[in-house]
Design a protein around this motif. Structure first.
Motif, PDB file in Angstrom:
ATOM      1  N   ASN A 158       0.819  -1.225   0.000  1.00  0.00           N
ATOM      2  CA  ASN A 158       0.000   0.000   0.000  1.00  0.00           C
ATOM      3  C   ASN A 158       0.847   1.268   0.000  1.00  0.00           C
ATOM      4  N   LEU A 159       2.118   1.124  -0.323  1.00  0.00           N
ATOM      5  CA  LEU A 159       3.045   2.251  -0.237  1.00  0.00           C
ATOM      6  C   LEU A 159       2.633   3.420  -1.118  1.00  0.00           C
ATOM      7  N   PHE A 160       2.327   3.156  -2.369  1.00  0.00           N
ATOM      8  CA  PHE A 160       2.020   4.236  -3.299  1.00  0.00           C
ATOM      9  C   PHE A 160       0.631   4.823  -3.050  1.00  0.00           C
ATOM     10  N   ILE A 161      -0.293   4.003  -2.599  1.00  0.00           N
ATOM     11  CA  ILE A 161      -1.632   4.493  -2.277  1.00  0.00           C
ATOM     12  C   ILE A 161      -1.575   5.431  -1.074  1.00  0.00           C
ATOM     13  N   GLU A 162      -0.827   5.027  -0.044  1.00  0.00           N
ATOM     14  CA  GLU A 162      -0.723   5.845   1.164  1.00  0.00           C
ATOM     15  C   GLU A 162       0.023   7.144   0.919  1.00  0.00           C
ATOM     16  N   ASN A 163       0.930   7.151  -0.059  1.00  0.00           N
ATOM     17  CA  ASN A 163       1.715   8.347  -0.353  1.00  0.00           C
ATOM     18  C   ASN A 163       1.264   9.026  -1.644  1.00  0.00           C
ATOM     19  N   LEU A 217      -5.367  -2.123  -9.401  1.00  0.00           N
ATOM     20  CA  LEU A 217      -6.342  -3.154  -9.059  1.00  0.00           C
ATOM     21  C   LEU A 217      -6.328  -3.349  -7.545  1.00  0.00           C
ATOM     22  N   ARG A 218      -7.230  -2.650  -6.859  1.00  0.00           N
ATOM     23  CA  ARG A 218      -7.181  -2.593  -5.395  1.00  0.00           C
ATOM     24  C   ARG A 218      -7.510  -3.923  -4.728  1.00  0.00           C
ATOM     25  N   ASP A 219      -8.074  -4.864  -5.473  1.00  0.00           N
ATOM     26  CA  ASP A 219      -8.360  -6.180  -4.882  1.00  0.00           C
ATOM     27  C   ASP A 219      -7.086  -6.875  -4.411  1.00  0.00           C
ATOM     28  N   ILE A 220      -5.973  -6.533  -5.047  1.00  0.00           N
ATOM     29  CA  ILE A 220      -4.697  -7.159  -4.672  1.00  0.00           C
ATOM     30  C   ILE A 220      -4.372  -6.864  -3.212  1.00  0.00           C
ATOM     31  N   GLY A 221      -4.682  -5.657  -2.771  1.00  0.00           N
ATOM     32  CA  GLY A 221      -4.421  -5.279  -1.385  1.00  0.00           C
ATOM     33  C   GLY A 221      -5.253  -6.056  -0.390  1.00  0.00           C
ATOM     34  N   GLN A 222      -6.374  -6.639  -0.838  1.00  0.00           N
ATOM     35  CA  GLN A 222      -7.218  -7.454   0.026  1.00  0.00           C
ATOM     36  C   GLN A 222      -6.815  -8.927  -0.018  1.00  0.00           C
ATOM     37  N   ILE A 223      -6.320  -9.348  -1.170  1.00  0.00           N
ATOM     38  CA  ILE A 223      -5.994 -10.770  -1.350  1.00  0.00           C
ATOM     39  C   ILE A 223      -4.659 -11.145  -0.708  1.00  0.00           C
ATOM     40  N   ILE A 224      -3.651 -10.285  -0.865  1.00  0.00           N
ATOM     41  CA  ILE A 224      -2.298 -10.625  -0.440  1.00  0.00           C
ATOM     42  C   ILE A 224      -2.195 -10.944   1.050  1.00  0.00           C
ATOM     43  N   PRO A 225      -2.833 -10.172   1.967  1.00  0.00           N
ATOM     44  CA  PRO A 225      -2.744 -10.547   3.389  1.00  0.00           C
ATOM     45  C   PRO A 225      -3.241 -11.971   3.659  1.00  0.00           C
ATOM     46  N   ILE A 226      -4.269 -12.398   2.920  1.00  0.00           N
ATOM     47  CA  ILE A 226      -4.770 -13.773   3.078  1.00  0.00           C
ATOM     48  C   ILE A 226      -3.741 -14.766   2.556  1.00  0.00           C
ATOM     49  N   VAL A 227      -3.159 -14.439   1.398  1.00  0.00           N
ATOM     50  CA  VAL A 227      -2.127 -15.300   0.810  1.00  0.00           C
ATOM     51  C   VAL A 227      -0.942 -15.436   1.761  1.00  0.00           C
ATOM     52  N   LEU A 228      -0.570 -14.342   2.417  1.00  0.00           N
ATOM     53  CA  LEU A 228       0.569 -14.373   3.336  1.00  0.00           C
ATOM     54  C   LEU A 228       0.303 -15.267   4.540  1.00  0.00           C
ATOM     55  N   GLN A 229      -0.938 -15.259   5.026  1.00  0.00           N
ATOM     56  CA  GLN A 229      -1.276 -16.139   6.147  1.00  0.00           C
ATOM     57  C   GLN A 229      -1.136 -17.602   5.754  1.00  0.00           C
ATOM     58  N   VAL A 230      -1.665 -17.953   4.560  1.00  0.00           N
ATOM     59  CA  VAL A 230      -1.546 -19.324   4.074  1.00  0.00           C
ATOM     60  C   VAL A 230      -0.078 -19.673   3.832  1.00  0.00           C
ATOM     61  N   TRP A 231       0.652 -18.727   3.229  1.00  0.00           N
ATOM     62  CA  TRP A 231       2.068 -18.922   2.915  1.00  0.00           C
ATOM     63  C   TRP A 231       2.865 -19.207   4.185  1.00  0.00           C
ATOM     64  N   PHE A 232       2.553 -18.474   5.251  1.00  0.00           N
ATOM     65  CA  PHE A 232       3.263 -18.669   6.521  1.00  0.00           C
ATOM     66  C   PHE A 232       3.122 -20.106   7.013  1.00  0.00           C
ATOM     67  N   TRP A 233       1.915 -20.651   6.954  1.00  0.00           N
ATOM     68  CA  TRP A 233       1.686 -21.988   7.478  1.00  0.00           C
ATOM     69  C   TRP A 233       2.196 -23.083   6.545  1.00  0.00           C
ATOM     70  N   PHE A 234       2.443 -22.733   5.278  1.00  0.00           N
ATOM     71  CA  PHE A 234       3.046 -23.695   4.358  1.00  0.00           C
ATOM     72  C   PHE A 234       4.574 -23.610   4.376  1.00  0.00           C
ATOM     73  N   THR A 235       5.107 -22.751   5.221  1.00  0.00           N
ATOM     74  CA  THR A 235       6.556 -22.639   5.389  1.00  0.00           C
ATOM     75  C   THR A 235       6.945 -23.268   6.721  1.00  0.00           C
ATOM     76  N   PRO A 236       7.913 -24.179   6.753  1.00  0.00           N
ATOM     77  CA  PRO A 236       8.294 -24.847   8.017  1.00  0.00           C
ATOM     78  C   PRO A 236       8.949 -23.888   9.007  1.00  0.00           C
ATOM     79  N   ILE A 237       8.120 -23.134   9.698  1.00  0.00           N
ATOM     80  CA  ILE A 237       8.593 -22.209  10.731  1.00  0.00           C
ATOM     81  C   ILE A 237       8.065 -22.664  12.088  1.00  0.00           C
ATOM     82  N   VAL A 238       6.762 -22.867  12.164  1.00  0.00           N
ATOM     83  CA  VAL A 238       6.139 -23.331  13.404  1.00  0.00           C
ATOM     84  C   VAL A 238       6.390 -24.822  13.606  1.00  0.00           C
ATOM     85  N   TYR A 239       6.581 -25.539  12.525  1.00  0.00           N
ATOM     86  CA  TYR A 239       6.834 -26.984  12.588  1.00  0.00           C
ATOM     87  C   TYR A 239       8.116 -27.294  11.820  1.00  0.00           C
TER      88      TYR A 239
END
Length: 266
Positions: free
Chosen positions: A92-97, A173-195
Motif C-alpha cells: 500500500n506504499l504508493f496508495i498511502e503516499n 487493481l485494489r483487490d490485490i491489497g485485500q488478497i495478499i494478506p490472506i495469501v501471506l497467512q496461508v504462505w506462513f503456514w506452508f513454510t516450516p517455521i512453526v513446525y
C-alpha cells in the motif's frame, strides 16, 4: 539502473532522515517505544511454544535443549518478519503516499528505499534482542552467524522486488491489497517455521523447495542460528538468488514504466 542509483545518492539525506524519523516516532509516541518491535514476534513465539513445544520439540533433529523449539521458532520468525514487513508495507506504499507523489517532485524510488531501510533496521533490532534471549537460554553461537548478512541481503532483495511489483499492481487493481494478506497467512503456514520440515514426508521436500521460495531462506536461518552450521547453497538458495535478481530487474522496469500512470490514477 544508473539513473536510479544516481537519484538515490542525491536524495540520500532525505532517505536517511526519513528512516531516522520513523524510528524516533516509534520510541516517542508510545510508552513502550521501540519495544513493540520485538514484543509482537516474541509473543508469537511464546504462544506457539506454549501450545506446540511438547509435541514438536522432540521432532527437531540433532539438537537437545529444553528451549530448542523456541529457538527454532525465533530463527524462522526472524526471516519471516522481515519478508512480511517489507512486502506488507510495499503493498500500500504508493496508495498511502498518493498526495505526496502528486504534490511534490522527487524520485519516487526513494519511497520503497525508505521502507527497505526501516524494515532492515527493525529486523536488526529484533535480531539483537533475540541474541540476548538466546544467551540467557544458554544457546551458543560461532562465526557462522556472519552468513546472516548475505542471507538478509538476499531476503531483502526478494521481498522488496516482490513487494514493489504488488504495490504497483495494487494501485490499478485494489483487490490485490485485500488478497495478499490472506495469501501471506496461508504462505506462513506452508513454510516450516512453526513446525520442522521432518514432519512432512520426504518425497514432498523437493516440491516444497520449488513452490515455496521462502523455505530455503527460513531453513538457512534455522541452520545457522539453531545448529550453528553453514547453509547448503544447493538447497534452493542459488535458485532464490536468481529469482530475486530477475524480480528486481522486473520490478524496476515496471516502476519506471508505471510511475507517471500511478500518479494520474492516485
Amino acid at each position: 539502473m544508473l539513473a536510479i542509483m544516481h537519484s538515490l545518492f542525491l536524495y540520500r539525506h532525505f532517505i536517511l532522515s526519513s528512516i531516522r524519523n520513523e524510528l524516533v516516532t516509534k520510541f516517542v509516541r508510545s510508552k513502550l517505544g521501540g519495544l513493540w518491535i520485538i514484543i509482537n514476534p516474541l509473543s508469537q513465539v511464546a504462544i506457539y511454544a506454549l501450545i506446540l513445544s511438547n509435541v514438536l520439540a522432540a521432532k527437531l533433529p540433532n539438537i537437545e535443549s529444553t528451549y530448542a523449539y523456541a529457538i527454532y521458532l525465533m530463527a524462522g520468525l526472524l526471516a519471516w518478519n522481515l519478508f512480511n514487513e517489507i512486502l506488507g508495507r510495499c503493498l500500500n506504499l504508493f496508495i498511502e503516499n498518493g498526495n505526496l507523489m502528486k504534490k511534490m517532485s522527487f524520485p519516487k524510488i526513494t519511497l520503497p528505499t525508505i521502507v527497505l531501510g526501516s524494515s532492515v533496521l527493525n529486523n536488526a533490532l529484533l535480531f539483537i534482542a533475540m541474541m540476548f534471549i538466546f544467551a540467557i537460554l544458554g544457546h551458543s553461537f560461532n562465526w557462522v552467524l556472519l552468513w546472516l548478512i548475505p542471507l538478509t541481503l538476499l531476503l531483502a532483495t526478494f521481498s522488496l522486488s516482490f513487494g514493489l511489483i504488488l504495490g504497483i499492481f495494487n494501485v490499478f487493481l485494489r483487490d490485490i491489497g485485500q488478497i495478499i494478506p490472506i495469501v501471506l497467512q496461508v504462505w506462513f503456514w506452508f513454510t516450516p517455521i512453526v513446525y520442522p520440515i521432518s514432519i512432512i514426508p520426504e518425497k514432498y521436500h523437493q516440491l516444497l523447495m520449488i513452490l515455496n521460495p521462502m523455505y530455503p531462506i527460513t531453513s538457512a536461518y534455522q541452520t545457522i542460528i539453531v545448529y550453528g552450521k553453514t547453509p547448503e547453497l544447493k538447497n534452493g538458495l542459488v535458485i532464490i538468488t536468481i529469482i530475486s535478481l530477475a524480480l528486481l530487474i522486473l520490478s524496476l522496469f515496471l516502476f519506471r514504466r508505471a510511475t507517471e500512470e500511478m500518479v494520474d490514477v492516485l
